[in-house]
Motif scaffolding. Structure first.
Motif, short mmCIF file in Angstrom:
data_model
loop_
_atom_site.label_atom_id
_atom_site.label_comp_id
_atom_site.label_asym_id
_atom_site.label_seq_id
_atom_site.Cartn_x
_atom_site.Cartn_y
_atom_site.Cartn_z
N ALA A 294 8.73 2.26 -5.11
CA ALA A 294 9.70 2.95 -4.22
C ALA A 294 9.13 3.45 -2.94
O ALA A 294 10.12 3.90 -1.90
CB ALA A 294 10.63 3.94 -4.80
N CYS A 295 7.87 3.47 -2.54
CA CYS A 295 7.47 4.26 -1.27
C CYS A 295 7.86 3.20 -0.02
O CYS A 295 7.74 2.16 -0.01
CB CYS A 295 5.98 3.86 -1.29
SG CYS A 295 5.40 4.55 0.43
N PRO A 296 8.83 3.92 0.96
CA PRO A 296 9.40 3.32 1.91
C PRO A 296 8.13 2.77 2.98
O PRO A 296 8.53 1.84 3.77
CB PRO A 296 10.15 4.12 2.56
CG PRO A 296 9.72 5.49 2.27
CD PRO A 296 9.14 5.33 0.82
N ASN A 297 6.97 3.10 2.55
CA ASN A 297 5.99 2.86 3.86
C ASN A 297 4.89 1.83 3.05
O ASN A 297 3.94 1.57 3.75
CB ASN A 297 5.13 4.04 4.14
CG ASN A 297 6.25 5.14 4.40
OD1 ASN A 297 6.99 5.07 5.42
ND2 ASN A 297 5.92 6.52 3.88
N LYS A 298 5.36 1.36 1.91
CA LYS A 298 4.19 0.42 1.40
C LYS A 298 3.97 -0.82 2.01
O LYS A 298 3.01 -1.54 1.69
CB LYS A 298 4.56 0.34 -0.23
CG LYS A 298 5.67 -0.46 -0.41
CD LYS A 298 6.00 -0.29 -2.01
CE LYS A 298 7.25 -0.95 -2.30
NZ LYS A 298 8.38 -0.55 -1.39
N TYR B 274 0.90 -1.36 -0.01
CA TYR B 274 0.10 0.08 0.16
C TYR B 274 0.89 1.22 0.06
O TYR B 274 0.99 1.63 1.01
CB TYR B 274 -0.90 0.00 1.40
CG TYR B 274 -1.75 -1.17 1.42
CD1 TYR B 274 -2.99 -1.33 0.70
CD2 TYR B 274 -1.44 -2.34 1.91
CE1 TYR B 274 -3.73 -2.46 0.63
CE2 TYR B 274 -1.96 -3.50 1.87
CZ TYR B 274 -3.25 -3.70 1.43
OH TYR B 274 -4.05 -4.81 1.26
N PRO B 275 1.30 1.79 -1.35
CA PRO B 275 1.93 3.12 -1.31
C PRO B 275 1.11 4.12 -0.28
O PRO B 275 0.01 4.09 -0.62
CB PRO B 275 2.00 3.36 -2.66
CG PRO B 275 1.62 2.20 -3.50
CD PRO B 275 0.94 1.40 -2.59
N CYS B 276 1.97 4.73 0.37
CA CYS B 276 1.32 5.79 1.42
C CYS B 276 0.58 7.07 0.57
O CYS B 276 -0.06 7.64 1.41
CB CYS B 276 2.21 5.99 2.27
SG CYS B 276 3.51 7.21 2.08
N GLY B 277 1.15 7.39 -0.43
CA GLY B 277 0.67 8.87 -1.15
C GLY B 277 1.17 10.05 -0.51
O GLY B 277 0.71 11.12 -0.79
N ARG B 278 1.95 10.02 0.50
CA ARG B 278 2.35 10.97 1.44
C ARG B 278 3.77 10.75 1.87
O ARG B 278 4.29 11.24 2.93
CB ARG B 278 1.35 11.04 2.63
CG ARG B 278 -0.14 11.50 2.42
CD ARG B 278 -0.65 11.52 3.68
NE ARG B 278 -2.13 12.09 3.30
CZ ARG B 278 -2.17 13.50 3.28
NH1 ARG B 278 -1.31 14.13 3.69
NH2 ARG B 278 -3.29 13.78 2.90
N CYS B 279 4.66 10.56 0.62
CA CYS B 279 5.96 10.59 1.03
C CYS B 279 6.63 11.10 -0.12
O CYS B 279 6.22 11.38 -1.40
CB CYS B 279 6.65 9.40 1.38
SG CYS B 279 6.61 7.97 0.09
N TYR B 280 8.23 11.38 -0.23
CA TYR B 280 8.78 11.98 -1.30
C TYR B 280 8.74 11.04 -2.35
O TYR B 280 8.50 11.37 -3.68
CB TYR B 280 10.42 12.34 -0.72
CG TYR B 280 10.92 12.95 -1.63
CD1 TYR B 280 10.69 14.33 -1.76
CD2 TYR B 280 11.91 12.61 -2.71
CE1 TYR B 280 11.67 15.17 -2.68
CE2 TYR B 280 12.51 13.19 -3.65
CZ TYR B 280 12.32 14.59 -3.65
OH TYR B 280 13.19 15.41 -4.38
N ALA B 281 9.07 9.82 -2.46
CA ALA B 281 8.90 8.68 -3.43
C ALA B 281 7.48 8.83 -4.19
O ALA B 281 7.39 8.71 -5.39
CB ALA B 281 9.10 7.19 -3.10
N CYS B 282 6.31 8.76 -3.06
CA CYS B 282 5.04 8.76 -3.63
C CYS B 282 4.68 10.12 -4.69
O CYS B 282 4.19 10.04 -5.75
CB CYS B 282 4.08 8.55 -2.73
SG CYS B 282 3.77 6.81 -2.09
N LEU B 283 5.42 11.30 -3.86
CA LEU B 283 5.08 12.44 -4.65
C LEU B 283 5.89 12.62 -5.99
O LEU B 283 5.31 13.19 -6.95
CB LEU B 283 5.93 13.54 -3.68
CG LEU B 283 5.26 15.13 -3.88
CD1 LEU B 283 3.77 14.89 -3.58
CD2 LEU B 283 5.90 15.84 -3.08
ZN LIG Z 1 4.70 6.90 -0.10
#
Ligand SMILES: [Zn+2]
Ligand SMILES: [Zn+2]
Length: 372
Positions: A116-120, A101-110
């Motif tokens: 590459a989302c570290p929170n996914k 689940y890409p968080c949509g609220r981090c540098y990679a998601c942006l």
């Molecule tokens: Zn993210």
């Protein structure tokens, strides 16, 4: 089993047997989806955790893991009407879905790099934490709000759909990121589930020369059935320099445009880098265990203008393309052979032990699956 609970195989650490627990079904949020799992495969990365290849911090109530799976919609959140492509979705539909689940609220998601989302992927969670069903080795799986879900074409059997959300999507995205193009040559290290499917995908992407390397004849035979033009048996060619020379001779003396690690042991990496042409790209997928190391000679990257790309997961757009790919090519490649053994959930220990053994003696068992 009552309709308010489901069974899950809970993991308490390497060397310990799984414990089967009856767990309450979660209250489905308005944007969530509860899946009744029909098939859950044991993937190579699951074996890493099970074996204890890398330190793992587990919660006190254990961990429900596993990620390569398929199932039917058991309960649909009140606000969910369609799949992620806007096609109607209802309870009972067969689906393939992302387990991250890409968080949509981090540098990679942006930067529009959800893979590459570290929170996914969150930390390991046990059954007492909502939504209780966190992994594939259970009767149910909960797709969190915002998760990506896709209806599955009727003509595809579960056996073929289950590997789509891990192995197949992973190799499609990996070869995409590595920039494989029409007419390219590609070296695939490792003829396990990922490696053999990578051969077929590379062919479909237009690769003119696909070379697969492994140590087991049965796996190499399967790689040829999946489209490999050439195979190299490590046991017949035990000298690394000779293997590199073989790849050069198969690629007009240049070396491959793309080489990929689908092995899972980092010792293969320097050899794969040597097999690349000047300006080639190395795709690293196999080594997921933290802490393991390998020595490389960085000047070969510099003088050779080589690129190394790492891929841990895929972007969600890959799943529908992966499903299209198997619909288009299921008569050409023996996808049915990828799954060799099926076990009921209560035989999960046996299923893991058999997968481990198969990897050691090289019988053509590429995947064992649980039918929960
Ligand atoms: Zn993210
Ligand atoms: Zn996997």
């Amino acid at each position: 089993m009552s309709s308010h609970t489901g069974r899950a195989a809970v993991f308490f650490g390497p060397g310990k047997p799984f414990q089967l627990k009856e767990i309450p079904l979660p209250e489905v949020e308005s944007d969530g989806i509860l899946i009744r799992i029909s098939l859950a495969n044991i993937c190579g990365s699951d074996l890493h955790f099970w074996r204890g290849d890398a330190p793992l911090k587990l919660p006190d109530d254990g961990w429900i893991f596993g990620h390569e799976m398929t199932g039917r919609v058991a309960r649909l959140g009140a606000k969910v009407r369609t799949d992620s492509l806007g096609r109607p979705l209802k309870e009972g539909d067969r689906v393939a879905y992302c387990y991250f689940y890409p968080c949509g609220r981090c540098y990679a998601c942006l930067r529009k790099q959800p893979a590459a989302c570290p929170n996914k992927v969150g930390r390991p969670l046990g059954p007492s934490t909502f939504p209780h069903f966190h992994g594939a080795f259970a009767e149910y799986y909960y797709v969190n709000p915002g998760g990506f879900v896709f209806t599955v074409p009727d003509e595809l059997p579960d056996d073929i759909v289950a590997p789509v959300n891990c192995a197949l999507s992973q190799v499609i995205y990996g070869l995409h990121v590595a920039g494989l193009r029409f007419g390219d040559s590609v070296v695939i290290q490792g003829a396990g589930g990922l490696g053999v499917q990578a051969a077929a995908v590379a062919r479909d992407m237009g690769a003119a020369c696909v070379i697969v390397i492994d140590q087991f004849p049965g796996r190499l035979e399967l790689a040829r059935a999946f489209g490999a033009h050439h195979t190299i048996n490590l046991k017949e060619l035990p000298d690394r320099k000779e293997r590199v020379a073989r790849v050069r001779s198969l690629t007009d003396g240049r070396g491959a445009d793309v080489a990929c690690d689908f092995v899972g042991f980092p010792q293969v990496i320097p050899e794969g880098l040597d097999m690349l042409r000047f300006g080639g790209t190395y795709l690293e997928v196999g080594t997921i265990s933290r802490g393991v190391k390998v020595e490389i000679e960085p000047s070969t990257l510099v003088w050779g203008s080589k690129t190394v790309v790492g891929v841990i997961q895929y972007d969600p757009w890959v799943i529908p393309r992966a499903l299209d790919f198997v619909v288009r090519t299921q008569d050409r490649y023996p996808f049915g052979k990828l799954l060799s053994h099926k076990y009921p959930l209560e035989k999960i220990d046996e299923a893991f032990a058999a997968s481990e053994w198969a990897n050691r003696d090289g019988t053509t068992v590429t995947r064992a699956a649980l039918v929960p």
